[in-house]
Write a protein that holds these residues in place. Sequence first.
Motif, short mmCIF file in Angstrom:
data_model
loop_
_atom_site.label_atom_id
_atom_site.label_comp_id
_atom_site.label_asym_id
_atom_site.label_seq_id
_atom_site.Cartn_x
_atom_site.Cartn_y
_atom_site.Cartn_z
N ASP A 142 0.82 -1.21 0.00
CA ASP A 142 0.00 0.00 0.00
C ASP A 142 0.86 1.26 0.00
O ASP A 142 0.40 2.33 -0.36
CB ASP A 142 -0.95 0.01 1.19
CG ASP A 142 -2.15 -0.89 0.95
OD1 ASP A 142 -2.46 -1.18 -0.23
OD2 ASP A 142 -2.78 -1.34 1.93
N LYS A 143 2.12 1.13 0.42
CA LYS A 143 3.04 2.28 0.44
C LYS A 143 3.76 2.45 -0.89
O LYS A 143 4.54 3.38 -1.04
CB LYS A 143 4.07 2.09 1.56
CG LYS A 143 3.47 2.00 2.94
CD LYS A 143 4.54 1.70 3.96
CE LYS A 143 3.93 1.36 5.30
NZ LYS A 143 4.88 0.70 6.19
N LEU A 144 3.52 1.55 -1.84
CA LEU A 144 4.20 1.62 -3.14
C LEU A 144 3.34 2.43 -4.11
O LEU A 144 2.34 1.95 -4.61
CB LEU A 144 4.42 0.19 -3.66
CG LEU A 144 5.21 0.02 -4.95
CD1 LEU A 144 6.64 0.51 -4.78
CD2 LEU A 144 5.21 -1.44 -5.38
N PRO A 145 3.71 3.70 -4.37
CA PRO A 145 2.84 4.57 -5.17
C PRO A 145 2.75 4.18 -6.65
O PRO A 145 1.77 4.49 -7.30
CB PRO A 145 3.47 5.95 -5.01
CG PRO A 145 4.91 5.67 -4.70
CD PRO A 145 4.94 4.36 -3.95
N ASP A 146 3.79 3.52 -7.17
CA ASP A 146 3.79 3.23 -8.60
C ASP A 146 3.49 1.76 -8.91
O ASP A 146 4.04 1.19 -9.83
CB ASP A 146 5.11 3.67 -9.24
CG ASP A 146 6.34 3.16 -8.52
OD1 ASP A 146 6.20 2.57 -7.44
OD2 ASP A 146 7.46 3.36 -9.03
N LEU A 147 2.58 1.18 -8.13
CA LEU A 147 2.06 -0.16 -8.41
C LEU A 147 0.76 0.01 -9.20
O LEU A 147 -0.12 0.78 -8.81
CB LEU A 147 1.79 -0.91 -7.11
CG LEU A 147 1.11 -2.28 -7.20
CD1 LEU A 147 1.94 -3.26 -8.03
CD2 LEU A 147 0.87 -2.85 -5.82
N MET A 148 0.67 -0.68 -10.34
CA MET A 148 -0.52 -0.56 -11.19
C MET A 148 -1.77 -0.88 -10.38
O MET A 148 -1.84 -1.91 -9.72
CB MET A 148 -0.39 -1.49 -12.39
CG MET A 148 -1.54 -1.36 -13.37
SD MET A 148 -1.28 -2.39 -14.82
CE MET A 148 -0.39 -1.24 -15.84
N ASP A 149 -2.78 0.00 -10.43
CA ASP A 149 -3.98 -0.14 -9.61
C ASP A 149 -4.68 -1.47 -9.79
O ASP A 149 -5.08 -2.11 -8.82
CB ASP A 149 -4.98 0.99 -9.90
CG ASP A 149 -4.57 2.29 -9.21
OD1 ASP A 149 -3.77 2.24 -8.25
OD2 ASP A 149 -5.06 3.35 -9.64
N LYS A 150 -4.85 -1.90 -11.04
CA LYS A 150 -5.55 -3.16 -11.30
C LYS A 150 -4.81 -4.32 -10.64
O LYS A 150 -5.41 -5.21 -10.05
CB LYS A 150 -5.69 -3.39 -12.80
CG LYS A 150 -6.40 -4.69 -13.17
CD LYS A 150 -6.71 -4.77 -14.65
CE LYS A 150 -5.57 -5.40 -15.40
NZ LYS A 150 -5.90 -5.71 -16.80
N HIS A 151 -3.48 -4.29 -10.70
CA HIS A 151 -2.69 -5.36 -10.11
C HIS A 151 -2.74 -5.30 -8.59
O HIS A 151 -2.73 -6.33 -7.92
CB HIS A 151 -1.25 -5.29 -10.63
CG HIS A 151 -1.17 -5.60 -12.10
ND1 HIS A 151 -0.09 -6.22 -12.67
CD2 HIS A 151 -2.03 -5.37 -13.13
CE1 HIS A 151 -0.29 -6.37 -13.98
NE2 HIS A 151 -1.46 -5.84 -14.26
N LYS A 152 -2.83 -4.08 -8.04
CA LYS A 152 -2.95 -3.92 -6.59
C LYS A 152 -4.24 -4.59 -6.10
O LYS A 152 -4.23 -5.27 -5.08
CB LYS A 152 -2.98 -2.43 -6.23
CG LYS A 152 -2.80 -2.16 -4.75
CD LYS A 152 -2.84 -0.66 -4.45
CE LYS A 152 -1.56 0.01 -4.86
NZ LYS A 152 -1.46 1.41 -4.40
N SER A 153 -5.32 -4.45 -6.87
CA SER A 153 -6.58 -5.08 -6.44
C SER A 153 -6.50 -6.60 -6.56
O SER A 153 -7.04 -7.32 -5.72
CB SER A 153 -7.78 -4.51 -7.21
OG SER A 153 -7.70 -4.85 -8.57
N PHE A 154 -5.80 -7.11 -7.58
CA PHE A 154 -5.59 -8.56 -7.68
C PHE A 154 -4.81 -9.08 -6.48
O PHE A 154 -5.12 -10.11 -5.91
CB PHE A 154 -4.84 -8.92 -8.96
CG PHE A 154 -5.67 -8.89 -10.21
CD1 PHE A 154 -7.03 -9.21 -10.20
CD2 PHE A 154 -5.09 -8.56 -11.42
CE1 PHE A 154 -7.78 -9.18 -11.36
CE2 PHE A 154 -5.85 -8.53 -12.60
CZ PHE A 154 -7.19 -8.85 -12.56
N ILE A 155 -3.77 -8.33 -6.08
CA ILE A 155 -2.92 -8.75 -4.96
C ILE A 155 -3.74 -8.73 -3.67
O ILE A 155 -3.58 -9.59 -2.82
CB ILE A 155 -1.66 -7.88 -4.88
CG1 ILE A 155 -0.78 -8.15 -6.12
CG2 ILE A 155 -0.89 -8.16 -3.60
CD1 ILE A 155 0.31 -7.12 -6.34
#
Length: 143
Positions: A125-138
């Motif tokens: 959650d602290k990683l600002p440049d993680l693709m949003d769609k992939h963040k939701s998958f994770i």
Amino acid sequence: MHCTTNGSVLVAVVADDDIVLGRQPTKQLPIYWKLLGGRIKNNETPEQAAVREVKEESGIDLSGQNLIKLGEFPQNGHGGEYVQYLFAVAVSGELVAEHRAGMVEIIDDSQEKIESTCFKLSELDKLPDLMDKHKSFIRQLQS
């Protein structure tokens, strides 16, 4: 649904609290960290594509590992409609030791540079440049 491509795969490679993410630093901005993956090639199963893509993008060989298919998601891309398959695989720390130690750089078949490394799942959650769609998958993985 009619697919004009063979589909694509995303793979969450996890070792304990670490997840391997990749990015293409030479692409146009913005550059995001993403799950490893790519297109399914002719006559490949999604599982075969997952193993191949992870090897091509990170150097990690998932042959013989237990890939778990978490879902199939209809997508609409430049080539039309297709299905994106999401996989997770739990691996030993040995398999990702190089990624835990730092950045791994690979030049892929199309001469693109791909960087991959480990991130703590608990700190994504602290990683600002993680693709949003992939963040939701994770996040689905973590629940």
